[in-house]
Design a protein around this motif. Structure first.
Motif, mmCIF file in Angstrom:
data_model
loop_
_atom_site.group_PDB
_atom_site.id
_atom_site.type_symbol
_atom_site.label_atom_id
_atom_site.label_comp_id
_atom_site.label_asym_id
_atom_site.label_seq_id
_atom_site.Cartn_x
_atom_site.Cartn_y
_atom_site.Cartn_z
ATOM 1 N N GLU A 81 19.419 4.858 -6.779
ATOM 2 C CA GLU A 81 20.464 5.458 -7.615
ATOM 3 C C GLU A 81 20.040 6.840 -8.121
ATOM 4 O O GLU A 81 20.865 7.757 -8.201
ATOM 5 C CB GLU A 81 20.793 4.529 -8.777
ATOM 6 C CG GLU A 81 21.599 3.296 -8.331
ATOM 7 C CD GLU A 81 21.859 2.313 -9.460
ATOM 8 O OE1 GLU A 81 21.121 2.377 -10.478
ATOM 9 O OE2 GLU A 81 22.767 1.478 -9.326
ATOM 10 N N GLN A 82 18.737 6.995 -8.448
ATOM 11 C CA GLN A 82 18.260 8.317 -8.867
ATOM 12 C C GLN A 82 18.376 9.325 -7.722
ATOM 13 O O GLN A 82 18.754 10.476 -7.926
ATOM 14 C CB GLN A 82 16.800 8.227 -9.337
ATOM 15 C CG GLN A 82 16.662 7.657 -10.747
ATOM 16 C CD GLN A 82 15.238 7.751 -11.253
ATOM 17 O OE1 GLN A 82 14.492 6.781 -11.216
ATOM 18 N NE2 GLN A 82 14.863 8.918 -11.725
ATOM 19 N N TYR A 83 18.051 8.887 -6.524
ATOM 20 C CA TYR A 83 18.136 9.783 -5.370
ATOM 21 C C TYR A 83 19.582 10.123 -5.042
ATOM 22 O O TYR A 83 19.933 11.292 -4.830
ATOM 23 C CB TYR A 83 17.461 9.135 -4.167
ATOM 24 C CG TYR A 83 17.628 9.921 -2.891
ATOM 25 C CD1 TYR A 83 16.883 11.060 -2.660
ATOM 26 C CD2 TYR A 83 18.558 9.534 -1.926
ATOM 27 C CE1 TYR A 83 17.037 11.805 -1.500
ATOM 28 C CE2 TYR A 83 18.728 10.267 -0.764
ATOM 29 C CZ TYR A 83 17.967 11.398 -0.553
ATOM 30 O OH TYR A 83 18.136 12.137 0.588
ATOM 31 N N LEU A 84 20.437 9.109 -5.021
ATOM 32 C CA LEU A 84 21.833 9.324 -4.624
ATOM 33 C C LEU A 84 22.624 10.118 -5.661
ATOM 34 O O LEU A 84 23.649 10.720 -5.327
ATOM 35 C CB LEU A 84 22.511 7.980 -4.353
ATOM 36 C CG LEU A 84 22.029 7.290 -3.069
ATOM 37 C CD1 LEU A 84 22.491 5.832 -3.039
ATOM 38 C CD2 LEU A 84 22.537 8.024 -1.838
ATOM 39 N N ALA A 85 22.154 10.137 -6.889
ATOM 40 C CA ALA A 85 22.801 10.991 -7.893
ATOM 41 C C ALA A 85 22.689 12.457 -7.501
ATOM 42 O O ALA A 85 23.559 13.269 -7.819
ATOM 43 C CB ALA A 85 22.170 10.750 -9.267
ATOM 44 N N ALA A 86 21.615 12.797 -6.781
ATOM 45 C CA ALA A 86 21.421 14.174 -6.334
ATOM 46 C C ALA A 86 21.917 14.389 -4.911
ATOM 47 O O ALA A 86 22.375 15.484 -4.569
ATOM 48 C CB ALA A 86 19.935 14.544 -6.424
ATOM 49 N N GLU B 160 13.969 -3.003 -8.460
ATOM 50 C CA GLU B 160 13.324 -1.694 -8.600
ATOM 51 C C GLU B 160 13.845 -0.717 -7.553
ATOM 52 O O GLU B 160 14.032 0.471 -7.824
ATOM 53 C CB GLU B 160 11.807 -1.839 -8.473
ATOM 54 C CG GLU B 160 11.056 -0.548 -8.789
ATOM 55 C CD GLU B 160 9.554 -0.680 -8.677
ATOM 56 O OE1 GLU B 160 8.869 0.355 -8.788
ATOM 57 O OE2 GLU B 160 9.065 -1.817 -8.472
ATOM 58 N N ALA B 161 14.097 -1.221 -6.346
ATOM 59 C CA ALA B 161 14.620 -0.363 -5.282
ATOM 60 C C ALA B 161 15.956 0.242 -5.687
ATOM 61 O O ALA B 161 16.218 1.430 -5.441
ATOM 62 C CB ALA B 161 14.767 -1.157 -3.990
ATOM 63 N N GLU C 124 0.824 -1.208 0.000
ATOM 64 C CA GLU C 124 0.000 0.000 0.000
ATOM 65 C C GLU C 124 0.862 1.264 0.000
ATOM 66 O O GLU C 124 0.556 2.251 -0.693
ATOM 67 C CB GLU C 124 -0.928 -0.003 1.224
ATOM 68 C CG GLU C 124 -2.052 -1.025 1.166
ATOM 69 C CD GLU C 124 -1.611 -2.415 1.620
ATOM 70 O OE1 GLU C 124 -0.394 -2.593 1.887
ATOM 71 O OE2 GLU C 124 -2.464 -3.307 1.682
ATOM 72 N N ALA C 125 1.953 1.235 0.760
ATOM 73 C CA ALA C 125 2.869 2.380 0.763
ATOM 74 C C ALA C 125 3.498 2.572 -0.612
ATOM 75 O O ALA C 125 3.609 3.698 -1.113
ATOM 76 C CB ALA C 125 3.948 2.180 1.820
ATOM 77 N N ILE C 126 3.884 1.468 -1.219
ATOM 78 C CA ILE C 126 4.505 1.532 -2.554
ATOM 79 C C ILE C 126 3.542 2.149 -3.558
ATOM 80 O O ILE C 126 3.932 2.980 -4.397
ATOM 81 C CB ILE C 126 4.950 0.122 -2.994
ATOM 82 C CG1 ILE C 126 6.167 -0.316 -2.171
ATOM 83 C CG2 ILE C 126 5.269 0.086 -4.483
ATOM 84 C CD1 ILE C 126 6.516 -1.780 -2.324
ATOM 85 N N ASN D 175 13.007 2.706 -0.010
ATOM 86 C CA ASN D 175 12.910 2.107 1.328
ATOM 87 C C ASN D 175 11.764 1.104 1.405
ATOM 88 O O ASN D 175 11.897 0.026 1.989
ATOM 89 C CB ASN D 175 12.695 3.201 2.376
ATOM 90 C CG ASN D 175 13.896 4.118 2.512
ATOM 91 O OD1 ASN D 175 15.031 3.736 2.205
ATOM 92 N ND2 ASN D 175 13.659 5.338 2.960
ATOM 93 N N ALA D 176 10.611 1.480 0.809
ATOM 94 C CA ALA D 176 9.462 0.579 0.849
ATOM 95 C C ALA D 176 9.708 -0.666 0.007
ATOM 96 O O ALA D 176 9.339 -1.785 0.394
ATOM 97 C CB ALA D 176 8.221 1.314 0.349
ATOM 98 N N LEU D 177 10.341 -0.504 -1.148
ATOM 99 C CA LEU D 177 10.606 -1.637 -2.033
ATOM 100 C C LEU D 177 11.588 -2.626 -1.404
ATOM 101 O O LEU D 177 11.463 -3.844 -1.579
ATOM 102 C CB LEU D 177 11.145 -1.133 -3.373
ATOM 103 C CG LEU D 177 10.123 -0.415 -4.264
ATOM 104 C CD1 LEU D 177 10.825 0.358 -5.385
ATOM 105 C CD2 LEU D 177 9.126 -1.420 -4.857
#
Length: 620
Positions: free
Chosen positions: A530-535, A524-525, A490-492, A514-516
């Protein structure tokens, strides 16, 4: 007379300077970073879906306030009062020139009476006290200046200069509020109904001015295109129903006319359009249609009267006809300029009666004094309602009891921590007013009625456009509840829906990762981490989650590298070293694992998890 007008306005609003920022002022001023620099081009591009979006002149005026005093509320109130006072003075000059010889004592007296009554009338208090509604008063100032300059151009002296000033004022008005769209029409109608005997005569004499004014519509079109209000206004707005909105406007226009005569039950918010049928509003609809018919007759038989009544209808038309404003069915500020026309009709009508009945001038003077004092006293009392948002919400519910008013009061009570009282009002609104569902859910969550909070969050999300900021916030709060309950799927779903509307929101990528991981959807996680850590490359929590996901798909070396990065960022964190120790042990590097476990135990000697890990590795 000018000094008397200034004194009356300043005395009337002298008790309003300490009123706080309220409601829309948060988005317009408190959270609006574009006003923080006068030299940055961003000052002309206010945030979308705020009251100053597409209204660069208003945003620029707030930037000037900010440059002079930051976000000290007093300066913004002074600015609003100054604009209102300027409107009063321009109205005085306009009435003198538009009704007759400006040097004639009689016309000066009419202009003074109209400007005085308009300046202190309580119906105008929203446009003055509510800082965000500077959009209305600044637009009105520009429209009055446009009319004044166009009238001055008729005397033949310095005509080109006055025509250019009229066009310039019209451009400024278009950059203040969309209602300015009617200004060129008002100039043309004044010319035809008051000054010229035919359309052709008006065109021959004034076509240069008409073309210049018409060109300002291009400016307005450009501003509307760059900052549309698709979520709140227009035929594509959510919940926009043209017929329902029009039926509601018969009620609102009748109410406005009543407030112009007896301004006692003022409200700052009239809520959303109500579900009405023609049988619900037939008395109001009959009154409005009769007035429209009478306007047509007046334009033929008494053109000057007809023009003033047309001013009322035309200025109200953009907000009070078939163009739906889904989030606000009515607003007292919409009567800011129409009230001036109504007052001029009243004063001119009284002048006609007093001349025919040969009444002594002292009677007119006495009536003006009584009316001014009474209106001013009522405005002073209304100013006090702006002392707090709670007081404004209470008076709104008392004067115009709607589900929206209950929601407004409930929200303010919740902000003060009075959750039980807030729940009562929000429950009364939630059934028919969707925003109340969101606020009720937040209150229920605070009261730990989590299951019911989830129900109302879901109802709100289902009923509103996904692009609405509040919907994204509701989804975020829903996801938090699901995560706390370990309801990972549900969170996902909520995080995915948030990303569908804003794929570049890096924080949602981290939360979804985190949810994945908890759902063991490691592939998928990894993509989201990786998208988040790029920033944000140094976020230890995201790096830990990435390391776990990498380990879950068998990328042992990459996982170890990520765990080591975390320890490098947090060398004194026992949990980080424990995670690295386990990863090293899984990779068969037992000696290194024991070293990390030893260091983890040294950092927190009484941690049972660190003790168990150390003992386990030591036995190995």
């Amino acid at each position: 007379m000018t000094v008397a007008l200034m004194a009356a306005v300043m005395i009337t609003y002298s008790n309003s300077l300490d009123g706080p920022f309220v409601f829309d002022d948060r988005g317009t001023i408190l959270d609006n970073q574009t006003i923080e620099s006068l030299t940055d081009s961003a000052v002309l591009a206010a945030p979308f879906e705020t009251p100053v979006a597409g209204r660069p002149l208003v945003n620029l005026s707030f930037a000037l306030n900010y440059a002079l005093g930051g976000r000290d509320v007093t300066g913004y109130h002074v600015g609003n009062i100054a604009i209102h006072l300027a409107c009063v003075l321009v109205l005085f000059g306009l009435v003198r020139r538009a009704t007759g010889d400006p040097e004639h004592t009689e016309y000066t007296a009419v202009g003074f009476a109209v400007a005085l009554l308009w300046g202190v009338h309580p119906l105008n208090s929203e446009a003055v006290n509510y800082i965000t509604q500077r959009t209305e008063s600044l637009m009105a100032l520009c429209l009055l200046l446009t009319m004044y300059c166009s009238v001055r151009a008729l005397d033949g002296r310095k005509r080109l200069r006055w025509e250019l000033l009229a066009v310039g004022a019209c451009v400024a008005g278009m950059a203040s509020k969309e209602t300015m769209v009617v200004a060129p029409l008002l100039v043309v109608l004044y010319d035809r109904l008051v000054r010229f005997e035919s359309w052709s005569a008006a065109w021959r004499e004034r076509r240069r001015l008409y073309l210049g004014l018409a060109a300002t519509w291009v400016v307005l079109a450009g501003l509307v295109m760059t900052a549309p209000r698709s979520l709140s206004a227009g035929f594509t707005a959510h919940d926009a129903d043209v017929w329902t909105y029009l039926l509601n406007q018969t009620v609102m226009i009748t109410h406005y006319l009543g407030l112009a005569v007896w301004p006692q039950a003022l409200a700052v918010y009239y809520g959303w359009p109500q579900a009405l049928t023609i049988t619900d509003v037939w008395p109001q609809a009959l009154l409005v249609t009769s007035l429209l018919a009478a306007t047509g007759v007046a334009c033929v038989r008494w053109p000057r009267v007809g023009f003033l009544v047309l001013c009322v209808w035309l200025v109200l038309a953009p907000t009070s006809s078939i163009l739906p404003i889904a989030t606000e069915v009515g607003a007292e500020r919409r009567m800011y300029l129409p009230l001036a026309a109504l007052l001029l009709l009243t004063v001119a009508g009284w002048r006609h009666v007093s001349i025919r009945r040969q009444l002594a001038p002292v009677i007119s003077i006495g009536l003006l004094i009584v009316a001014t004092v009474g209106l001013s006293a009522r405005t002073v009392a209304r100013n006090r309602d702006y002392a707090s948002t709670l007081q404004l919400a209470e008076t709104t519910l008392a004067h115009w009891p709607t589900p929206a008013a209950h929601s407004m009061l409930g929200t303010e009570l919740a902000n003060l921590g009075r959750f039980d009282e807030a729940e009562t009002h929000l429950r009364q609104a939630a059934g028919v007013y969707p925003p109340a569902q969101y606020y009720l859910a937040t209150v229920l969550d605070r009261l730990e009625h989590t299951s019911e909070a989830v129900m109302y969050y879901r109802a709100f999300v289902a009923s509103q456009p996904g692009t609405l900021d509040q919907v994204r916030l509701a989804r975020s709060l829903l996801a938090d509840i699901y995560m706390s309950r370990q309801q990972w799927p549900e969170a996902i779903d909520q995080y995915r829906a948030m990303l569908a509307g804003a794929p570049d929101d890096i924080n949602v990528h981290a939360s979804l990762g985190n949810a994945l991981v908890r759902q063991q959807a490691f592939d998928e996680a990894i993509r989201h981490y990786e998208q988040y850590l790029a920033a944000v490359p140094d976020d230890d929590r995201a790096l830990s989650g990435l390391a776990i996901a990498l380990s879950g798909v068998g990328r042992t070396d990459d996982s170890l590298r990520a765990f080591r990065q975390v320890v490098g960022l947090m060398p004194q964190d026992s949990r980080a070293r424990q995670n690295l120790a386990r990863a090293l042990a899984n990779a068969g590097k037992l000696d290194e694992a024991l070293l990390e476990a030893t260091e983890a135990l040294r950092l927190v000697p009484d941690d049972p998890a660190a003790i168990d890990l150390y003992e386990s590795l030591k036995r190995s």
